[in-house]
Design a protein around this motif. Structure first.
Motif, PDB file in Angstrom:
ATOM      1  N   THR A 134      -6.655   2.508  -5.473  1.00 33.44           N
ATOM      2  CA  THR A 134      -7.403   3.482  -4.345  1.00 33.44           C
ATOM      3  C   THR A 134      -8.787   2.929  -4.300  1.00 33.44           C
ATOM      4  O   THR A 134      -9.277   3.400  -3.122  1.00 33.44           O
ATOM      5  CB  THR A 134      -7.534   4.890  -5.423  1.00 33.44           C
ATOM      6  OG1 THR A 134      -6.069   5.249  -5.434  1.00 33.44           O
ATOM      7  CG2 THR A 134      -8.107   5.853  -4.425  1.00 33.44           C
ATOM      8  N   ASN A 137      -8.510   0.351  -1.570  1.00 30.36           N
ATOM      9  CA  ASN A 137      -8.268   1.038  -0.456  1.00 30.36           C
ATOM     10  C   ASN A 137      -9.493   1.517   0.334  1.00 30.36           C
ATOM     11  O   ASN A 137      -9.636   1.255   1.613  1.00 30.36           O
ATOM     12  CB  ASN A 137      -7.251   2.127  -0.620  1.00 30.36           C
ATOM     13  CG  ASN A 137      -5.815   1.817  -0.696  1.00 30.36           C
ATOM     14  OD1 ASN A 137      -5.429   0.531  -0.077  1.00 30.36           O
ATOM     15  ND2 ASN A 137      -4.977   2.622  -1.228  1.00 30.36           N
ATOM     16  N   SER A 141     -10.694  -0.479   3.690  1.00 28.31           N
ATOM     17  CA  SER A 141     -10.621   0.247   4.878  1.00 28.31           C
ATOM     18  C   SER A 141     -12.075   0.179   5.674  1.00 28.31           C
ATOM     19  O   SER A 141     -12.212   0.242   6.765  1.00 28.31           O
ATOM     20  CB  SER A 141     -10.345   1.701   4.460  1.00 28.31           C
ATOM     21  OG  SER A 141      -9.061   2.001   4.157  1.00 28.31           O
ATOM     22  N   SER A 193      -3.449  -3.070  -2.074  1.00 29.49           N
ATOM     23  CA  SER A 193      -4.145  -2.383  -1.133  1.00 29.49           C
ATOM     24  C   SER A 193      -4.491  -2.934   0.315  1.00 29.49           C
ATOM     25  O   SER A 193      -4.136  -2.432   1.361  1.00 29.49           O
ATOM     26  CB  SER A 193      -5.714  -2.227  -1.669  1.00 29.49           C
ATOM     27  OG  SER A 193      -6.646  -1.679  -0.630  1.00 29.49           O
ATOM     28  N   SER A 196      -0.842  -2.411   1.879  1.00 27.19           N
ATOM     29  CA  SER A 196      -0.813  -0.929   2.439  1.00 27.19           C
ATOM     30  C   SER A 196      -1.444  -1.043   4.112  1.00 27.19           C
ATOM     31  O   SER A 196      -1.142  -0.183   4.821  1.00 27.19           O
ATOM     32  CB  SER A 196      -1.507   0.106   1.583  1.00 27.19           C
ATOM     33  OG  SER A 196      -0.796   0.055   0.551  1.00 27.19           O
ATOM     34  N   ILE A 197      -2.734  -1.660   3.908  1.00 19.62           N
ATOM     35  CA  ILE A 197      -3.458  -1.579   5.118  1.00 19.62           C
ATOM     36  C   ILE A 197      -2.879  -2.468   6.395  1.00 19.62           C
ATOM     37  O   ILE A 197      -2.960  -1.849   7.410  1.00 19.62           O
ATOM     38  CB  ILE A 197      -4.982  -1.988   4.920  1.00 19.62           C
ATOM     39  CG1 ILE A 197      -5.657  -1.117   4.092  1.00 19.62           C
ATOM     40  CG2 ILE A 197      -5.830  -2.513   6.171  1.00 19.62           C
ATOM     41  CD1 ILE A 197      -7.215  -1.652   3.362  1.00 19.62           C
TER      42      ILE A 197
END
Length: 344
Positions: A134, A137, A141, A193, A196-197
């Motif tokens: 998290t 992320n 991001s 992370s 996922s992105i």
């Protein structure tokens, strides 16, 4: 007359609602069972004396082979009738290879470091050891996508980091801390992370089909793992291993591969029948249950501060997911400025 009609509608609606709740309960239960079983099966394969093979990346590679074989069979058959449809596609298309392979490199490093982490750390500490996803992320991001995060979400990340630090400190005091396992856990969180992105960017290349992406990732990982296996020095361990003729060994290996495929299926199914937020909450609750089961299964005694670190990480992760969901709902209700609206 109207009241009678309303009563009839209510009676018709109740069985539908009941069957929907039963379906959700079954799917969530299956997700929990398969997810927890996968962690314990992988821990057995990676660390137990019954397997005694010091080649974690080879084991992970074999699981990719099993997942690829299942995906290939489903692709040819079109899926399982009345259960789900598997999208058609081939991983050997040059254009697909060019677009998906960079993501597959992240996928390969992600599952490799996750299993290396699980090899060196205990199952009770496994969730905390990989809890920084998290945090990464939020960082990536902002760096890669320029997306800012609210102060309350950043505060949750601060608590996750504190819980991670407290967990590491207590593992060290209890004598069960593994530095190399924790490093692999942090790298695994980082790779998850990034994966996922970048998945959001690659999905349009496979028509937004998550199953196709899983199929392609496993196909390319089969070729990406051998260099990692050699770099990790596993060839000598494979040459000297004496149980390759053991039916029980291959049974465990195949079960591990099936579990790896099944967790992907039930994750997608849980999101489909509930919501991404419910999936996150379910995953958090599952991690808590998994930790309790693991401490009992391995007869490990933990002190109050160790349990406190787990509670901090779990609660902060759940709050973060909830805050992000609320922010997404608020943003979706905001009117789009006329100059930013599409002509369509």
């Amino acid at each position: 007359m109207c009241e009678v009609k309303e009563e009839l509608k209510m009676k018709e609606h109740r069985p539908d609602l009941c069957s929907r709740y039963i379906k959700i309960f079954i799917v969530v239960s299956c997700y929990w069972i398969v997810s927890i079983a996968t962690v314990f099966v992988n821990k057995t394969l990676l660390s137990s004396q019954s397997v005694a093979l010091e080649a974690p990346l080879f084991i992970t590679w074999f699981q990719c082979v099993v997942s690829f074989t299942i995906c290939y069979s489903l692709s040819k058959s079109g899926g399982i009738p009345k259960v789900f449809t598997f999208p058609s596609g081939t991983p050997w298309n040059i254009e697909v290879v060019r677009k998906v392979v960079p993501l597959s490199v992240m996928f390969t490093l992600m599952i490799a470091t996750n299993n290396l982490c699980l090899k060196y750390v205990g199952v009770p500490f496994y969730y905390v050891g990989r809890s920084l996803t998290t945090v990464f992320n939020v960082v990536f991001s902002y760096i890669l996508l320029g997306q800012t995060t609210s102060y309350r979400c950043i505060l949750c990340c601060g608590f996750i980091i504190f819980g991670f630090y407290l967990g590491v400190d207590q593992e060290s005091l209890l004598g069960s801390f593994s530095l190399i396992g924790t490093i692999y856990g942090v790298i695994g969180s980082l790779m998850l992370s990034l994966y996922s992105i970048f998945t959001k960017k690659v999905l349009p290349s496979v028509n937004q089909e998550v199953w196709l992406l899983s199929y392609y990732n496993n196909a390319y990982s089969i070729f990406l793992f051998p260099p990692l296996i050699m770099l990790n020095g596993e060839l000598s361990a494979l040459r000297n291993y004496n149980n390759f003729d053991s039916t029980y060994f291959w049974f465990q290996m195949v079960i591990g591969g099936i579990c790896g495929f099944a967790i992907g299926y039930f994750t997608s199914l849980q999101i489909k029948v509930t919501s991404p937020l419910t999936h996150n909450i379910s995953g958090t609750a599952k991690a808590c249950t998994q930790t309790v089961i693991a401490t009992q299964w391995y007869n490990e005694s933990k002190n109050t501060l160790w349990w406190t670190s787990n509670v901090i990480v779990l609660a902060s992760s759940a709050l973060y997911a909830r805050f992000k969901q609320v922010e997404m709902e608020e943003n979706s209700r905001k009117p789009i400025p006329e100059e930013k609206q599409s002509l369509v």
